[in-house]
Scaffold this active site. Structure first.
Site, PDB file in Angstrom:
ATOM      1  CG  HIS B 236      -2.002   0.963   1.232  1.00 47.61           C
ATOM      2  ND1 HIS B 236      -1.784   2.320   1.320  1.00 47.61           N
ATOM      3  CD2 HIS B 236      -3.345   0.812   1.140  1.00 47.61           C
ATOM      4  CE1 HIS B 236      -2.957   2.941   1.274  1.00 47.61           C
ATOM      5  NE2 HIS B 236      -3.917   2.051   1.169  1.00 47.61           N
ATOM      6  NE  ARG B 256      -3.294   7.957  -1.578  1.00 46.38           N
ATOM      7  CZ  ARG B 256      -3.190   6.729  -2.060  1.00 46.38           C
ATOM      8  NH1 ARG B 256      -2.970   6.531  -3.336  1.00 46.38           N
ATOM      9  NH2 ARG B 256      -3.295   5.690  -1.253  1.00 46.38           N
TER      10      ARG B 256
END
Lengths: 249, 603
Positions: B236, B256
């Site tokens: 990740h 994000r």
């Protein structure tokens, strides 16, 4: 790097003693890091529960310098390291070994609370409509990570051992999340009064103070539930209505 | 042979995360008797760490979404190594599974008209993730847990399985121990579902807890099942990196999705510098367009921060390697900047990302509404696992099923964020349904006492040794090695070295002794789990050596390009007759024309 001492409770089924371990500590460490280091280097068989190490699973509850906390979220720089840091298991549950307690009572209590019972769906596709404002209220309670620290500090459980009569703050929060869910149709008010023993809570708010998720347990969950019980069973007007069959929830 | 307690059920579910609990619910609802084995307490599994949401084409926020778009997104994200049948089933069935969760009590965030809200996520064309702030996994596991406890199943908390038992070719049960007393238990079952999650503990920097030692992967392997795609380990892109003790803890992609941007030490949004061709049409050209996308502008294209995880992780690694990283060896993830765009930004961030706010505040003394976070890649997920029939989730051992992270197929070479939670629901449900069906059609298998005796002897072996070295030392050395030699960027020389080291570690593990007795003894548990870690580490390394190309999460320095030869096959692993690990390439079945057409249309 510097060294600190951790005074950890070692023993089985309630019998045991504190044992001191010195280990290196560094910037940013939490208590669970120190416990892990001790476990890896000095005491492989030190029993401790943990999972996520990020304050999300509620496994590593313990009493640190006497305060009920999650070990993974307690920074060492928040503790006076010039004296030993004491780490003990929770006190409201039967002791198993070292820092581990038998919390299975909590799981059996939950089973006895009436499950979520939604009204028929609002739309033909089987879905419901709910305003975010209504969701907010329930979501506060659903933040609970079941660390059981609130149960640990509750006098009714910790000092008076009334586990048979009282479900404790965690399950009053659970009941509140169900009762205040706008979709739910079950009625838990009689059970709150009888089996869940809500009257035993005398609102000292100790549970709210230790909640790592900052759930306003007493004010937002327990007091409104107490009000529902009072409205139902003790309000003279409601009582009158009930006698004549016009009672409401 | 020492004593053990015997239990009998129709269906045995090993693992109590999202997949296990969903499988158990389905099997119990089908009317068979069910046991669930949970390595930790109920509700603590890694599913609670899932933050962003559940991907399902509900089309509540953007009505252009449909299962077809979700299918195409999943295949593109997986670089077409996915089982197309699983990707199809997943895209079609995920919406109903999310609605079902709501019927069981989950309280999702809402749209203005009161429906389930959906958010943007990497690789998903439209806002698709049903969510609850940034604690969706907790909501999901609690909902399943609270639903399951009323279905009459037996839950064995803090039990660990050490071996699967077979009767001839088919499954007959499992053998394990309980943590509290260290007693042995024999679980007889007509069908067994593996739902044990991942292998993150094979690496030093990981978002996974102690439990994720590849138990299901190793159990299935030793029981003779095939595994595939083990070379694909997802790093990740955004884990915490400072202070050192929090290294690896996940920072949700939701940051994000809500407008957070990645910058290097010079303040440059480096994600604009390298946009893969397959995504060029869907990615914004300017910062302005990217921002509009995160704010729901349907005409805007996604910012490059929301490209797939494999790509973002490699871009971050590049910035750090080339000297443009942050002070502690990562890059900056900035959500605070949105205060230039919207009023009350601080309140908005706390509302949308509450656990991220607390996590950084408490663990790193950083207020994410004011400052940027420092982040870097962390081992998060394994795309590979037990090879299963796409419809039934049964492995090639009759009666043995696998669902969730320990199964393979849906994600191919790279998993899209949000597709994990939906995977657990869709295929947990299917595994439960088909396992119940299998149990109805078959009787209990015979238990062979020599198998039980062997499992028991193996489990107790660490107490018989007086090795100077404990299991933790070996585990840590293995994690360091895998991180260094079989990490985000790989090459043959290093991986051959890794294989040698694994042999050394096997020897060390076979000598590592433990002290104390069997009651709640983590040293003993670690010694047992170490065998599984070694097995899965070897699988990852051998599969990664075999795939001589770069694709998705698997990147080879010595073969940095994609190779069509490998684009049509999976790497399959199986235990050979002599106990050796066999690796072979298997062609992916031909995709039906209708599905090919969907992919063409969505290009």
């Amino acid at each position: 790097m510097s060294t600190a001492t951790f005074r950890i409770w070692r023993g089985e089924k309630g019998a045991g003693k504190f044992q001191d371990y010195s280990t290196e500590v560094s910037s940013g460490m939490v208590v669970l890091d120190a416990v892990h280091r001790i476990q890896a280097e000095q005491a492989n068989n030190l029993a401790v529960r943990w999972n996520c190490k990020a304050g999300k699973c509620g496994s590593c509850s313990a009493e640190i310098n006497g305060m009920p906390k999650l070990m993974c979220m307690t920074r060492l720089n928040s503790l006076p390291l010039e004296q030993p840091v004491t780490i003990e298991p929770m006190k409201a549950f039967p002791h198993v070994r070292d820092l581990v307690t038998d919390v299975s009572w909590n799981y059996s209590v939950k089973k006895n609370i009436a499950k979520f019972t939604p009204r028929p769906p609002d739309a033909p596709d089987g879905t419901w409509r709910m305003a975010q404002k209504d969701a907010d209220r329930v979501q506060e309670f659903r933040k609970c990570i079941e660390c059981f620290l609130c149960q640990d500090v509750c006098h009714v459980l910790r000092e008076h051992h009334m586990h048979e009569q009282f479900v404790g703050p965690r399950f009053l929060v659970y009941a509140a999340a169900l009762e205040m869910n706008p979709l739910d149709q079950a009625d838990r008010v009689p059970a709150l009064r009888q089996q869940y023993g809500i009257g035993l809570c005398n609102i000292t708010k100790c549970c709210t103070k230790v909640c790592p998720e900052n759930i306003t347990i007493t004010d937002n969950a327990i007091i409104p539930l107490k009000e529902r019980v009072v409205d139902r069973f003790f309000d003279p007007l409601t009582k009158l209505f009930r006698v004549f069959g016009a009672g409401s929830r | 042979m020492a004593e053990h307690v015997t239990h009998e059920h129709d269906v045995l579910v090993i693992g109590a995360g999202g997949a296990g609990l969903r499988a158990a619910a389905e099997a119990a609802a089908a009317g068979v008797s069910v046991a669930v084995i949970s390595k930790s307490l109920l509700g603590k599994a890694h599913t609670v760490m899932a933050e962003g949401g559940i991907a399902a084409a509900l089309a509540n926020v953007d009505d252009r979404d449909s299962w077809r778009v979700h299918f195409a997104d999943t295949m593109r994200g997986g670089q077409y190594l996915n089982s197309w049948r699983m990707a199809e089933l997943h895209a079609k069935e995920a919406p109903a599974c999310v609605r079902e969760l709501e019927a069981w009590g989950a309280v999702f965030d809402r749209t203005a008209d009161g429906r389930i809200l959906q958010r943007n996520f990497g690789g998903h064309r439209y806002p698709r993730l049903a969510h609850v702030g940034d604690r969706t996994g907790l909501e999901m596991i609690r909902t399943l847990q609270d639903h399951d406890i009323h279905l009459g199943m037996d839950v064995f908390m803090e039990y660990t399985v050490v071996a699967l038992l077979k009767d001839g070719g088919r499954i007959a049960g499992a053998f394990g121990y309980d943590r509290e007393r260290g007693r042995f238990h024999l679980f007889r079952a007509k069908a067994v579902i593996l739902a044990t999650g991942g292998i993150g503990r094979a690496y030093k920097i990981t978002s996974n807890s102690w439990e994720y030692t590849g138990d299901g992967h190793a159990l299935a392997y030793h029981a003779g099942a095939s595994l595939m795609d083990m070379e694909f380990v997802q790093f990740h892109p955004t884990g915490m990196i400072w202070p050192p003790s929090v290294r690896g803890i996940l920072v949700t992609e939701g940051v994000r999705g809500e407008g957070g941007v990645l910058r290097n030490k010079d303040g440059r949004r480096f994600m604009f510098d390298d946009i893969p061709a397959a995504y060029a049409n869907q990615t914004s050209d300017t910062e302005e367009e990217g921002w509009r996308y995160t704010q729901g502008d349907k005409n805007a294209r996604r910012p490059p921060e929301l490209l797939t995880r494999d790509h973002v992780a490699r871009c971050i690694r590049r910035e750090v390697r080339e000297g443009r990283g942050s002070p502690h060896g990562g890059v900056f993830l900035d959500i605070a900047w949105i205060k230039n765009r919207i009023p009350n930004a601080a309140e908005h961030i706390k509302k949308k990302l509450p656990s991220m706010y607390h996590q950084f505040k408490q663990l790193a003394d950083i207020d994410i509404t004011v400052e940027a976070m420092e982040v870097g890649p962390t081992t998060h997920y394994v795309m590979g696992g037990v090879r299963v029939d796409p419809d039934s989730q049964m492995s090639d051992v009759p009666g043995l099923f696998a669902a969730g992270e320990c199964g393979a197929g849906l994600h191919g070479a790279n998993r899209l964020g949000g597709n994990s939670l939906s995977d657990l629901l869709v295929f947990g449900k299917r595994a439960g349904q088909y396992a119940a069906g299998y149990a109805r059609e078959n009787s209990l298998g015979v238990i062979h006492s020599d198998e039980v005796a062997a499992a028991e002897k193996h489990a107790l072996a660490p107490f018989e040794r007086d090795g100077a070295e404990g299991p933790y030392a070996v585990q840590h050395a293995l994690q360091d090695m895998m991180q260094d030699l079989v990490g985000i960027v790989r090459q043959e020389k290093e991986m051959l070295q890794a294989l040698e080291r694994i042999q050394e570690f096997k020897l060390r593990a076979s000598r590592a002794g433990v002290s104390g007795h069997r009651e709640y003894n983590p040293g003993w548990h670690t010694a047992i789990d170490l065998n599984n870690l070694l097995t899965v580490s070897e699988m990852v390394t051998r599969a990664a050596l075999e795939r001589k190309e770069s694709r998705g999460a698997h990147f080879r320095d010595d073969f940095p390009a994609k190779d069509d030869k490998f684009g049509s096959c999976n790497i399959v692993i199986r235990k050979g007759p002599g106990g050796e690990m066999q690796i072979r390439r298997e062609p992916i079945p031909e995709m039906p024309v209708e599905l090919k057409q969907i992919i063409q249309e969505m290009k």
